[in-house]
Scaffold this motif. Structure first.
Motif, short mmCIF file in Angstrom:
data_model
loop_
_atom_site.label_atom_id
_atom_site.label_comp_id
_atom_site.label_asym_id
_atom_site.label_seq_id
_atom_site.Cartn_x
_atom_site.Cartn_y
_atom_site.Cartn_z
N GLU A 194 6.98 10.89 6.44
CA GLU A 194 7.11 10.77 7.89
C GLU A 194 5.95 9.96 8.48
N ALA A 195 4.74 10.15 7.95
CA ALA A 195 3.59 9.40 8.46
C ALA A 195 3.73 7.91 8.13
N MET A 196 4.24 7.61 6.95
CA MET A 196 4.46 6.20 6.58
C MET A 196 5.57 5.59 7.42
N ARG A 197 6.60 6.35 7.68
CA ARG A 197 7.69 5.88 8.54
C ARG A 197 7.18 5.55 9.94
N ASP A 198 6.21 6.35 10.41
CA ASP A 198 5.68 6.15 11.75
C ASP A 198 4.59 5.08 11.81
N ALA A 199 4.42 4.35 10.72
CA ALA A 199 3.49 3.21 10.68
C ALA A 199 4.26 1.96 10.28
N PRO A 200 5.27 1.56 11.06
CA PRO A 200 6.18 0.48 10.64
C PRO A 200 5.51 -0.88 10.52
N ASP A 201 4.33 -1.06 11.12
CA ASP A 201 3.65 -2.35 11.06
C ASP A 201 2.69 -2.45 9.88
N ILE A 202 2.69 -1.44 9.02
CA ILE A 202 1.87 -1.46 7.81
C ILE A 202 2.79 -1.52 6.60
N LEU A 203 2.46 -2.38 5.65
CA LEU A 203 3.19 -2.43 4.38
C LEU A 203 2.45 -1.56 3.38
N PHE A 204 3.14 -0.58 2.81
CA PHE A 204 2.58 0.30 1.78
C PHE A 204 3.10 -0.18 0.43
N VAL A 205 2.19 -0.59 -0.43
CA VAL A 205 2.55 -1.04 -1.78
C VAL A 205 2.20 0.08 -2.75
N ILE A 206 3.19 0.54 -3.51
CA ILE A 206 3.07 1.76 -4.29
C ILE A 206 3.31 1.48 -5.77
N ALA A 207 2.47 2.02 -6.64
CA ALA A 207 2.67 1.91 -8.08
C ALA A 207 3.82 2.82 -8.50
N ALA A 208 4.72 2.30 -9.34
CA ALA A 208 5.91 3.06 -9.74
C ALA A 208 5.56 4.30 -10.55
N GLY A 209 4.50 4.22 -11.36
CA GLY A 209 4.13 5.33 -12.24
C GLY A 209 4.20 4.90 -13.70
N ASN A 210 3.57 5.69 -14.56
CA ASN A 210 3.41 5.31 -15.96
C ASN A 210 4.10 6.28 -16.93
N SER A 211 5.18 6.92 -16.48
CA SER A 211 5.82 7.94 -17.30
C SER A 211 7.17 7.53 -17.88
#
Length: 595
Positions: free
Chosen positions: A452-469
């Protein structure tokens, strides 16, 4: 997977004793095998990786119980279910050779085992399996009984002592240790010779590196707009000149005076914010490693050695690591592994930061420190701590919004299964079903607040690592990489040639970048190569920041589209993925937005 029944198994003795008792191991293996088969028959499990893991467990069980016909059947099933090219080729090679040797004359066991394995490995396409074979060769050079038993003693003995039983999740770890002790270690020299023969025969043949020709370095003389890049990770060493010169600076704060000069609620937030292990605010944006490790330089060398061993690089550090691990007594396992974990956590954020801003003089680097736990068994997960973590995460995102951050790199994550295991390992009260329900509540608190916090920051791009599993993050419920929002890009990892790494998770990855032996800074200023989706994500962050440096009026949607459209499509069987191409993306942007 959370809908499957919870199975538990009594532990009449400590797991570290049971793992050395063949009869007890076989009894446990048969009980687990019966439950796995019942679940496969009763449930329509849609997650291919979960079903593959279940058949992988059945393969281990067949080998431990001496059912070679069943083991052969399971090798074929697991191989057929592999989705990555390297895994399809390498899957089950040691079990196949072991089965053949077990079914032949006892006097010829070693010759059959080594000969069949070497022939099988030599027939594989080197350009596809190179990294996998080198990694297995390295593992065979340092795995030891002390490591295996020490791991069981450290991670499985405490929960078994607390409840007198282990869940299926942990009991299967015990079977994995038993497989290593009974199949791998007694035959380690023979197995290693086979892998070494093939690896050394191809030593001069390396995969091509496709990334150098795609790289773009921005010229400081160009008209560049400053762009704030936040690295939400384990902290950044701004004392490194190359990073310090690009540090985001809060001019409203007087460094080190212990006062919230600008009245924003954060004391001494000169280059960003930080949170301790228990989610209390700290102005220190780099963890004080010497509070945990007396000689961090030693563990830096061990870390480099581990990378060199896995990459088949002969070095002093690799030799020292192999000496250390191969002779490690079981009582030495926990302090060594926790020391290595502490150093790896400490170095992680600085390494990611260096990748995120490389070649971009307009980048302004902000740190948002998380304190990752280095312990084999950490604190018990609780509802209270979940709310505290959720509040810290929301506060961090609000901080980004208020300070005009354009792109945030998030090379970290948590998952539902890990919380459930943490409850069991720390002796949380209640039945397994009650622990599972509690784990769900804890997970949902963190997940929902973050999403919800990321949704409420629409002008920021969040780049996320997929994971190593090597798992599907949607089915296994991993945050933040399973979150789907318009302002999120999830990055998977490929190697130097653009082939999927064996470890990269998937299911929500829109773009892939190099996650194999990527060089960057570690605290103190040395440069080391690390591997992981943690190294792939900041390359995507780096490209996004360059786009904004050149074209500051771009929206998040514009940047996301340019990165994806500029990527090259790569097919692997029925699956396809997109390889980030900075040069093509920036050329596309120039074509569309240059006046």
């Amino acid at each position: 997977m959370s809908d499957l029944p919870t199975h538990v198994y009594p532990m009449p003795v400590r797991p570290s004793e049971l793992v050395l008792d063949q009869a007890a191991v076989e009894a446990l293996a048969r009980a687990i095998g019966a439950d796995i088969r019942a679940d496969l028959a009763a449930y329509d499990i849609q997650d291919v990786t979960a079903v593959r893991r279940m058949h992988g467990s059945l393969l281990t069980i067949a080998l431990l119980t001496g059912d070679m016909a069943e083991a052969s059947k399971q090798v074929a099933i697991v191989r057929e279910m592999q989705e990555k090219a390297s895994a399809r080729h390498t899957s089950g090679r040691i079990p196949e050779a072991y089965i053949a040797a077990s079914e032949g004359p006892a006097a010829e066991f070693d010759a059959t085992l080594g000969g069949q394995l070497e022939v099988a490995l030599a027939s594989l396409p080197w350009d596809v399996v190179e990294d996998s074979l080198q990694g297995t060769k390295g593992y065979l050079e340092y795995v030891s009984e002390g490591m295996v038993v020490g791991d069981v003693e450290t991670s499985l003995d405490p929960p078994a002592a607390e409840g007198g039983e282990l869940s299926q999740l942990l009991a299967e770890d015990l079977l994995g240790a038993a497989y290593t002790l009974s199949v791998i270690l007694p035959n380690r020299d023979v197995l290693h010779r086979a892998y070494a023969s093939v690896v050394n025969a191809n030593k001069g043949s390396r995969k091509p590196d496709i990334w150098a020709e795609r790289e773009v370095v921005l010229d400081p003389a160009d008209k560049l707009a400053p762009v704030t890049v936040a690295v939400w990770d384990s902290g950044v060493d701004f004392a490194i000149p190359a990073l310090g010169r690009q540090a985001w600076v809060n001019t409203g704060e007087v460094p080190g005076n212990g006062i919230d000069d600008d009245g924003d609620g954060f004391v001494d937030d000169v280059n960003g914010v930080g949170w301790t292990l228990h989610m209390d605010y700290t102005p220190e944006v780099l963890f004080p490693i010497t509070t945990l490790v007396e000689d961090p330089g030693q563990f830096q060398q061990y870390s480099k050695g581990l990378g060199d061993v896995q990459a088949n690089i002969d070095s002093e550090e690799a030799s020292e690591l192999k000496r250390k691990l191969s002779s490690l007594p079981k009582e030495g396992y926990q302090p060594f592994i926790e020391g290595l974990g502490a150093y790896s956590n400490y170095a992680h954020g600085t390494h990611v930061a260096g990748i995120s801003v490389a070649g971009n003089p307009a980048a302004r680097l902000m740190a948002a420190r998380i304190t990752f736990d280095h312990r084999v068994i950490g604190d018990r997960p609780t509802i209270a701590m979940a709310y505290k973590e959720a509040a810290a995460n929301v506060s961090t995102i609000d901080y980004f919004i208020a300070r005009g951050v354009k792109v945030v790199n998030m090379s970290w994550g948590g998952n539902l299964a890990g919380i459930e295991a943490g409850l069991e390992q720390t002796g949380a009260p209640g039945t397994p079903e009650e622990r599972r329900e509690l784990a769900r509540r804890i997970y949902d608190i963190t997940y929902q607040a973050l999403a919800e916090a990321m949704r409420d920051a629409p002008d920021i791009l969040f780049v996320i690592a997929a994971g190593n599993s090597d798992n599907d993050v949607k089915f296994d419920e991993v945050y933040p990489s399973s979150i789907v929002l318009p302002n999120i890009l999830v990055a998977g990892a490929v190697d130097q040639a653009g082939d999927e790494t064996s470890f990269t998770s998937f299911g929500n990855s829109q773009v892939y970048a190099n996650g194999f032996e990527v060089e960057s800074y570690v605290p103190g200023g040395d440069r080391l190569p690390f591997s992981g989706t943690s190294m792939a994500a900041p390359q995507v962050t780096n490209l996004a920041a360059k786009l904004w440096a050149l074209y500051p009026d771009l929206t998040v949607a514009d940047v996301t589209r340019l990165i994806i459209e500029g990527a090259d499509e790569r097919s692997e069987g029925e699956r396809s993925y997109r390889l980030m191409n900075a040069r093509k993306t920036l050329a596309l942007a120039a074509q569309e937005y240059s006046s």
